[in-house]
Design an enzyme around this catalytic site. Structure first.
Site, mmCIF file in Angstrom:
data_model
loop_
_atom_site.group_PDB
_atom_site.id
_atom_site.type_symbol
_atom_site.label_atom_id
_atom_site.label_comp_id
_atom_site.label_asym_id
_atom_site.label_seq_id
_atom_site.Cartn_x
_atom_site.Cartn_y
_atom_site.Cartn_z
ATOM 1 N N TYR A 364 0.820 -1.223 0.000
ATOM 2 C CA TYR A 364 0.000 0.000 0.000
ATOM 3 C C TYR A 364 0.850 1.268 0.000
ATOM 4 C CZ TYR A 364 -4.438 -2.443 0.687
ATOM 5 O OH TYR A 364 -5.556 -3.219 0.510
ATOM 6 N N ARG A 379 7.294 -0.666 20.247
ATOM 7 C CA ARG A 379 7.056 -2.062 20.610
ATOM 8 C C ARG A 379 8.237 -2.589 21.390
ATOM 9 N NH1 ARG A 379 4.060 -6.010 21.969
ATOM 10 N NH2 ARG A 379 3.256 -7.534 20.484
ATOM 11 N N HIS A 779 -10.577 -6.953 26.367
ATOM 12 C CA HIS A 779 -10.861 -7.898 27.442
ATOM 13 C C HIS A 779 -12.365 -8.090 27.589
ATOM 14 C CE1 HIS A 779 -6.774 -6.763 29.437
ATOM 15 N NE2 HIS A 779 -6.638 -7.670 28.490
#
Length: 1120
Positions: A364, A379, A779
């Site tokens: 993309y 991260r 959750h």
């Protein structure tokens, strides 16, 4: 998510199909669903009662209080219904903060009745059981039922009787209606339990002399119970909350999620927004959404979603390309930002998942640049350095601005950068790999002894701990009264009792020690090795895993590493044997699947030696979890989970994958105890807390992730009280979240002095109150059912109670550091000297993954690759093979010749396989196969017996014929010269001659092949040469024809040489290495298998050759 709302039509269908009651339930299945595209003529044919009865019409789109909003058409004929429908369908309507379009409607018979025949009933689940609410006045004006209704709690695993209902719920109901209502409510409760409802409300329920009418109904079911209730539920559609459209991309991701062991979630909030997220982890995804909203981005936030649980590269690619496709459909004047965030992973290989994202970005790159997209990445976790490096590289090669950050950057800092609230720093170069634990931090080669047994700080008596400071309330007490009033009787003052309600078995304060031994349920070798590496680096005397249980294999030993040394861990088929042989074990770590976790956990609690159980599985039905909790309270067992990564006690013990790999264990100083204990719901966020705490304090003393389900096995308060009673813990951190009310018990504990240690607390999910429609976060328990369950309300209540509450998650680390520094300043914590951990060698497989080592491969292959998401034949994906209808000949061309052969060549190969498939039972190969089959041998043995006869005398002439004819033709010999030479040399010409067929009785197989070859092959030089040889040989003897083996051999040489796909050398090489004989072997295998199946089907007995068909030629008697 577990509890999901269903449409009113679905709820009534369940009720009408499955309710069991003596009460006469009226109007069963008398409802009709209509939309803008409904054919009214067909509708009246299917539901003729629409033409004769008075009717009610209402939208069926999870809208509350439809009557008060004027969204119910009452007492209409069919024409009136159509007019009402026309006035409302596809009309935008505002319900609360949500704006939506009315699309789906429900038509039912109108039930005339007086007000006094209307009643209200509701059943909903809580941790301790199911509450049944009943009010004798139902309908639109029912008002505040929580305050007015009669209430009955049915405890977990208990039944509801008509006597209980009559006595507790129906005191204000006329006597003549009590029996009917009692029977109906009991039947409704049993239905609620059997079909795994979590919420079921009927308002009003009408009781007349004819029976019971269910007018309006709202319900939620536990979607995780699908595997139990599929037969009764069928295929359930879960409609989106009103105000949010159902997008096909959401359905696509939900389908990916259902087919994957990983977790993939996507909710579109504003497809035109400029802020997009792709976040790893259920807890982290909420934190990023909170931060975006805190910084003013709520109107531009396009989506909520998460990917977690170690998705494969292909799954991550599919998820990422969906996000990128959505965000590049409409341009934004300010450009767009994509936040690829996440906490520090426990076990997900970050580089592997990033490969999928990088593939999507490359695909993309054009639209991303056109839409001016800037990407921010943060991260941590296994191999994150390589992941970030690859992500940075793709930014440079594509020209897309990509800013990458690792664990040195606060988790949500990239949000401020993306939204322009903080500068983008120049990143220093990062390590290229995750290999820090290869080297010892000290110069000593000796494994150090442990120097701390309790806390990393010098021990201080608990009397030295200052009470939690009272902070000024941001809201007056009165303003919180309306939010907190439902909780007025929830918390008792007896804090010396166990926190879990109904606990009859005493639960220990200390769950894990340095001598703790565990059994691991499930063949999770990577997790077990991680535990052992942690044990070793903590200088434990021996491993914490005593045994494993795996029901699907017999008892055996599994090999693991203890430092440099290999050790064996016993694996048992059942839990009974494991606990019997390992009485020292008191912890069970269960990796059982969601389907088997309940049974295995209930069984494990029967063994008194088990005190703590960690349940890792996500998706266990809530009703089963509550039964586990009840038994655990009775037995005095502490449950951690379900839906958790576990917990960790530095220097002592860790559960499964908690804390990540060894490099993170060392970076976060989890190999020795600190002074700070925490409890979190999220597993990924617990690892982020490890990182934050290690950077702001002397480290973690203990940390537990209780799990993301609505009913975790142990609660925040259970662990906070343990930490309060543990001398080594000096301060406590709680990372709560939206949903549930457990955090209010912490407030009560602080106020009443039961909790005196400093508590730093933050509840994630503050963004929920800013969204127009309800969003279910990652959750299952992260959903507020009332105002008191919102993160905003809980944070304010904690702040008022005296906990240290930051303004946002961004400031959590700063608040922790401030509290810690105060404790150091007043002498509560005395930081100790660092102790270097021992070295642990890296596993070979992980070192190879990181690119740290290289080794010659044992095998090389160039025809097939099965490692990716899709099987690849010689570079061609299997889907393309089928899409282009290449057939068996095309596949053989790819696998044997590594070429995409022309269509005629593929057809010729398939014809060769067909004509060589069989030649009757008398030939040696078929004969052997038959004899073997009749001897009772299996298919493989019988087939092998037949194949072993193939050689120069039977079936193996293809290669030999091709070689002989090619050599003669290439040397320029005339056909007569070739025949004469072979005769002179005393050699047979391979491919010439047949026992039965002759020039007068031609072999039709050869004729079929000859016609095809002459019509389609571009050149047949060698075949023409062989046919000239045949003319010479048949002139001498009519059966010396070019047989099928010879024909295929020479024709195949023409094919290889003349099809344009091979050089002359390549074509000759394939003949030389025996490729052509493979055609006969493959084709004849079909026939041999046919003979085997034929003999088995005919049930033929053992073959014994008859004596009269054997010539016995024995030597004459010789006397010595």
């Amino acid at each position: 998510m577990s509890a999901k709302a269903i449409s009113e039509q679905t709820g009534k269908e369940f009720l009408y199909k499955h309710i069991c009651t003596s009460a006469a339930v009226q109007n069963r299945f008398r409802y009709a669903s209509v939309t803008a595209g409904t054919d009214w003529g067909r509708l009246t044919q299917e539901h003729p009662w629409l033409l004769t009865e008075r009717l009610v019409i209402k939208p069926d789109q999870l809208i509350k209080r439809r009557g008060k909003l004027g969204l119910v058409g009452i007492n209409l004929d069919l024409q009136g219904v159509r007019e009402w429908f026309k006035a409302h369908v596809m009309r935008e309507t505002t319900v609360g903060k949500a704006k939506g379009v009315l699309k789906n409607f429900l038509i039912e018979p109108f039930v005339p009745h007086p007000q006094e025949e209307e009643f209200y009933v509701c059943i909903y689940a809580t941790r301790e059981g199911d509450h049944v609410l009943f009010h004798h006045e139902g309908g639109v004006e029912v008002g505040d039922v929580d305050a007015k209704a009669q209430r009955l709690l049915v405890a977990v695993d208990e039944k509801l009787s008509e006597e209980q209902v009559t006595e507790k719920l129906l005191p204000h109901v006329p006597d003549e209606k009590k029996k009917v209502l009692a029977s109906f409510i009991v039947g409704l409760f049993n239905l609620y339990e059997d079909l795994y409802f979590t919420y079921l409300e009927i308002n009003p329920i009408v009781v007349t002399k004819d029976g019971v009418y269910v007018l309006d109904m709202a319900a939620k079911i536990d979607a995780t119970a699908d595997y139990i209730c599929k037969a009764k539920w069928g295929d359930v559609e879960f409609p989106p909350p009103f105000g949010r459209e159902a997008y096909p991309e959401e359905a696509y991701i939900a389908d990916l999620d259902a087919k994957s062991g990983a977790s993939l979630k996507l909710t579109l909030l504003n497809p035109c927004g400029r802020i997009w997220t792709m976040v790893a982890g259920g807890g982290a995804s909420v934190v990023y959404s909170d931060t975006i909203c805190d910084l003013g981005g709520v109107e531009e936030l396009a989506n909520y979603g998460e990917y977690s649980g170690a998705p494969s590269e292909q799954q991550t690619y599919d998820y990422a390309k969906t996000i990128l496709s959505l965000m590049t459909r409409e341009k934004h004047t300010q450009g767009k930002v994509l936040i690829i965030g996440g906490s520090i992973a426990n076990f997900t290989n970050v580089a592997a998942t990033f490969k999928g994202i990088v593939r999507a970005i490359k695909d993309y790159q054009g639209p991303l640049k056109e839409h001016e997209v800037t990407i921010f990445v943060r991260r941590g976790g296994p191999n994150y350095q390589e992941g970030l490096r690859v992500m940075g590289e793709v930014g440079k090669t594509t020209g897309i601005p990509i800013h990458v950050f690792g664990t040195e950057t606060h988790m949500t800092a990239i949000v401020g950068m993306a939204l322009g609230h903080r500068p983008i720093p120049n990143q220093p170069p990062m390590d290229a790999h995750t290999a820090n634990f290869l080297l010892n931090a000290s110069n000593s080669a000796v494994t150090p002894a442990t120097t701390r047994t309790a806390s990393f700080s010098e021990p201080k008596t608990s009397s030295d701990v200052n009470p939690a400071k009272k902070s000024k309330a941001a809201l007056p007490a009165d303003s919180l009264h309306s939010i907190l009033w439902p909780l007025k009787n929830m918390v008792t003052g007896d804090w010396k009792a166990q926190a879990s309600s109904g606990c009859s078995g005493a639960k220990p304060t200390t769950l894990f020690r340095k001598q703790t031994k565990a059994i691991v349920w499930g063949m999770q070798t990577r997790a077990v090795q991680g535990m052992m590496d942690f044990d070793y680096v903590c200088s434990r005397d021996d491993p914490s895993v005593a045994a494993m249980v795996y029901p699907f294999t017999g008892d055996h030993k599994q090999k693991f590493y203890w430092g440099h040394k290999e050790i064996l861990v016993p694996v048992y088929k059942n839990m009974a044997d494991a606990v019997k042989k390992h009485p020292e074990v008191d912890v069970l770590i269960s990796f059982a699947s969601l389907r088997s976790a309940f049974d295995s956990t209930m069984e494990s609690m029967q063994y008194p030696q088990i005190h703590t159980i960690a349940i890792i599985a996500e998706g266990i039905p809530e009703a089963q979890t509550r039964k586990i909790i009840k038994m655990a309270d009775e037995k005095g067992v502490t449950i951690i989970g379900p839906a958790t990564v576990g917990g960790i006690k530095p220097g002592c013990f860790k559960i499964g994958n908690t804390g990540g790999m060894l490099d993170n264990i060392l970076a976060s100083k989890l190999y020795r105890p600190g002074s700070v204990a925490y409890v979190s719901r999220s597993g990924g966020m617990s690892n982020e807390l490890n990182n934050i705490i290690s950077r702001t304090t002397d480290g973690v003393y203990e940390g537990v992730a209780i799990g993301g389900d609505r009913y975790p096995g142990s609660t925040f308060m259970d662990h906070v009280l343990r930490y309060q009673d543990t001398p080594g813990v000096k301060m406590i951190i709680v990372l709560g979240e939206i949903g549930g009310t457990e955090e209010y018990k912490i407030c009560q504990g602080i106020r009443e002095g039961r909790i005196t240690k400093p508590v730093v607390c933050w509840c994630i999910g503050t963004c929920a109150t800013m969204f127009a429609s309800e969003v279910q976060f990652g959750h299952a328990g992260a959903c507020a059912n009332q105002a008191s369950e919102t993160a905003v309300a809980k944070n304010q209540a904690l702040r008022d109670a005296g906990a240290y509450v930051p303004k946002s998650f961004d400031e959590l680390g700063d608040v922790i550091k401030t509290v810690y520094d105060d404790l150091v300043a007043n002498g509560t914590i005395v930081p100790a000297q660092e102790v270097p951990p021992p070295t642990v060698p890296m596993d070979y497989s992980w070192a190879r993954e990181l690119g740290l080592i290289r080794k010659p491969a044992s095998f090389m292959t160039s025809i097939c690759d099965e490692r990716g998401q899709e099987l690849i034949y010689a570079g061609m994906p299997i889907t393309e093979v089928f899409r282009e209808e290449m057939g068996l000949g095309g596949v053989l061309g790819l696998l044997w010749f590594q070429r995409r052969l022309p269509r005629y060549a593929c057809q010729f190969i398939e014809m060769c396989l067909m004509v060589t498939a069989d030649h009757g039972p008398a030939v040696s190969g078929a004969h052997n196969t038959i004899v073997c089959a009749r001897a009772g041998k299996d298919l493989i043995s019988s087939l092998t017996s037949g194949l072993l006869t193939i050689g120069d005398r039977f079936g193996g002439a293809l290669d030999a014929a091709a070689k002989q004819f090619s050599k003669a033709f290439d040397s320029g010999m005339l056909p007569m010269e070739f025949v004469n030479k072979m005769k002179k040399d005393g050699k047979l010409i391979m491919g010439i001659g047949h026992r039965v067929k002759s020039i007068n009785n031609p072999d039709m197989r050869v004729q079929i092949l000859k016609d095809f070859v002459k019509q389609h092959f571009p050149s047949t030089q060698l075949l023409d040469y062989a046919l000239d040889v045949e003319k010479i040989t048949t002139s001498k003897k009519p059966n010396l024809i070019l047989n099928v083996d010879g024909f295929i051999g020479v024709a195949f040489v023409d094919l290889l040489r003349m099809c344009g796909g091979f050089t002359r050398d390549e074509a000759d090489e394939f003949v030389e290495i025996g490729a052509l004989n493979g055609i006969f072997v493959l084709g004849r295998s079909m026939g041999f298998i046919g003979h085997y199946l034929d003999q088995k089907r005919l049930k033929q007995g053992l073959y014994r050759h008859p004596w009269d068909d054997i010539s016995y030629v024995l030597p004459e008697h010789m006397s010595m």
